[in-house]
Enzyme design. Structure first.
Site, PDB file in Angstrom:
ATOM      1  N   ASP A  78       0.858  -1.186   0.000  1.00 23.74           N
ATOM      2  CA  ASP A  78       0.000   0.000   0.000  1.00 23.74           C
ATOM      3  C   ASP A  78       0.888   1.228   0.000  1.00 23.74           C
ATOM      4  O   ASP A  78       1.471   1.591   1.020  1.00 23.74           O
ATOM      5  CB  ASP A  78      -0.909  -0.009   1.230  1.00 23.74           C
ATOM      6  CG  ASP A  78      -1.647   1.303   1.412  1.00 23.74           C
ATOM      7  OD1 ASP A  78      -1.934   1.980   0.399  1.00 23.74           O
ATOM      8  OD2 ASP A  78      -1.948   1.658   2.577  1.00 23.74           O
ATOM      9  N   ASP A  97      -6.373   3.579  -3.429  1.00 21.38           N
ATOM     10  CA  ASP A  97      -6.537   3.360  -1.991  1.00 21.38           C
ATOM     11  C   ASP A  97      -7.994   3.473  -1.576  1.00 21.38           C
ATOM     12  O   ASP A  97      -8.467   2.743  -0.701  1.00 21.38           O
ATOM     13  CB  ASP A  97      -5.672   4.339  -1.203  1.00 21.38           C
ATOM     14  CG  ASP A  97      -5.934   5.796  -1.559  1.00 21.38           C
ATOM     15  OD1 ASP A  97      -6.308   6.080  -2.715  1.00 21.38           O
ATOM     16  OD2 ASP A  97      -5.752   6.665  -0.690  1.00 21.38           O
TER      17      ASP A  97
END
Length: 260
Positions: free
Chosen positions: A6, A109
């Site tokens: 991430d 995201d």
């Protein structure tokens, strides 16, 4: 094993999954100049220090910084002999619909948080992510991403105050003892803290009214627990929402026969 990455504007998180269990998680600053070799030396050293001898077989990436993705792809190919899934690319399927204006690109995201939020809490959600920006993502009853809100991040606001006003110092965010500050630092902390409490409450109230449904508010990001101290702003806090969403998306693609 699955390596989920991430990559945000400020930090990049690597999470190593064995099935549905995280066996290691590491964080580094996001720097687009960092090479695949540097990533591997850093990651393999940390794994070795924790006694983890797992072999990475799959990799999935969510990145809000496009220039970082190239070196992460090289990392996957050179050291793990795998082709990574990249959220937002056409070959990465999502288990939810995205209902926004045609031609609009949604941050990966935000899509990942939507997937994870719906999997854990069901639909009719507001996901509040305290990152470099503070984002509000609206999840419909069927799990679809249907839009949201983007506001300046908390630390970004503090930095702007410090840089734009010569007399104002750099301060760390914390919950002040009183609303009325009796010194410059306390005044700034009160303005940012209570200002963001009001921002979160007002935006969530308006989303609920516009959406016309009872909605849960789920928070993620490092500063979410701090703001929960002020009032019952959130129904739940999920620290690992994004990396869990990456695992879910990878599993969905694997089950649906994509090349992972």
């Amino acid at each position: 094993m699955l390596l989920a990455v991430d990559c945000g504007n400020t930090n990049t998180v690597f999470a190593l999954w064995d099935g549905d269990h995280v066996i290691g998680q590491w964080r580094t600053s996001t720097e687009w100049q960092r090479t695949a070799d540097q990533y591997y030396v850093w990651l393999s050293t940390l794994m070795r220090l924790q006694g983890i001898e797992a072999q990475v077989s799959d990799m999935i990436i969510s990145s809000t910084v496009p220039r970082v993705v190239f070196n992460l792809r090289v990392l996957a190919d050179r050291y793990f002999n795998t082709r990574p899934l990249v959220v937002g690319k056409p070959d990465c399927l999502l288990p939810v619909d995205v209902r926004v204006d045609q031609g609009t690109t949604v941050g990966p995201d935000r899509l990942v948080n939507t997937v994870a939020g719906h999997a854990k809490f069901g639909g009719n959600l507001i996901v509040v992510d305290f990152g470099t920006a503070t984002t509000f993502d609206v999840v419909a009853a069927d799990g679809a991403y249907v839009g949201g809100v983007i506001a300046p991040g908390v630390n970004l606001s503090l930095e702007a105050l410090h840089h734009a006003a010569a007399a104002l110092p750099h301060v760390d965010i914390s919950k002040p003892q009183n609303v009325i500050g009796t010194n410059t630092v306390a005044c700034m902390q009160s303005g940012v803290f209570w200002g963001y409490v009001g921002l979160v409450r007002e935006i969530c109230d308006r989303i609920r009214a516009e959406h016309g449904q009872v909605m849960q508010v789920i928070s993620t990001g490092g500063l979410a627990p701090l703001f929960q101290q002020a009032a019952e702003l959130f129904d739940a806090y999920e620290d690992d929402l994004t990396v869990d969403g990456l695992r879910i998306i990878h599993t969905y693609n694997k089950d649906n026969g994509t090349n992972v």
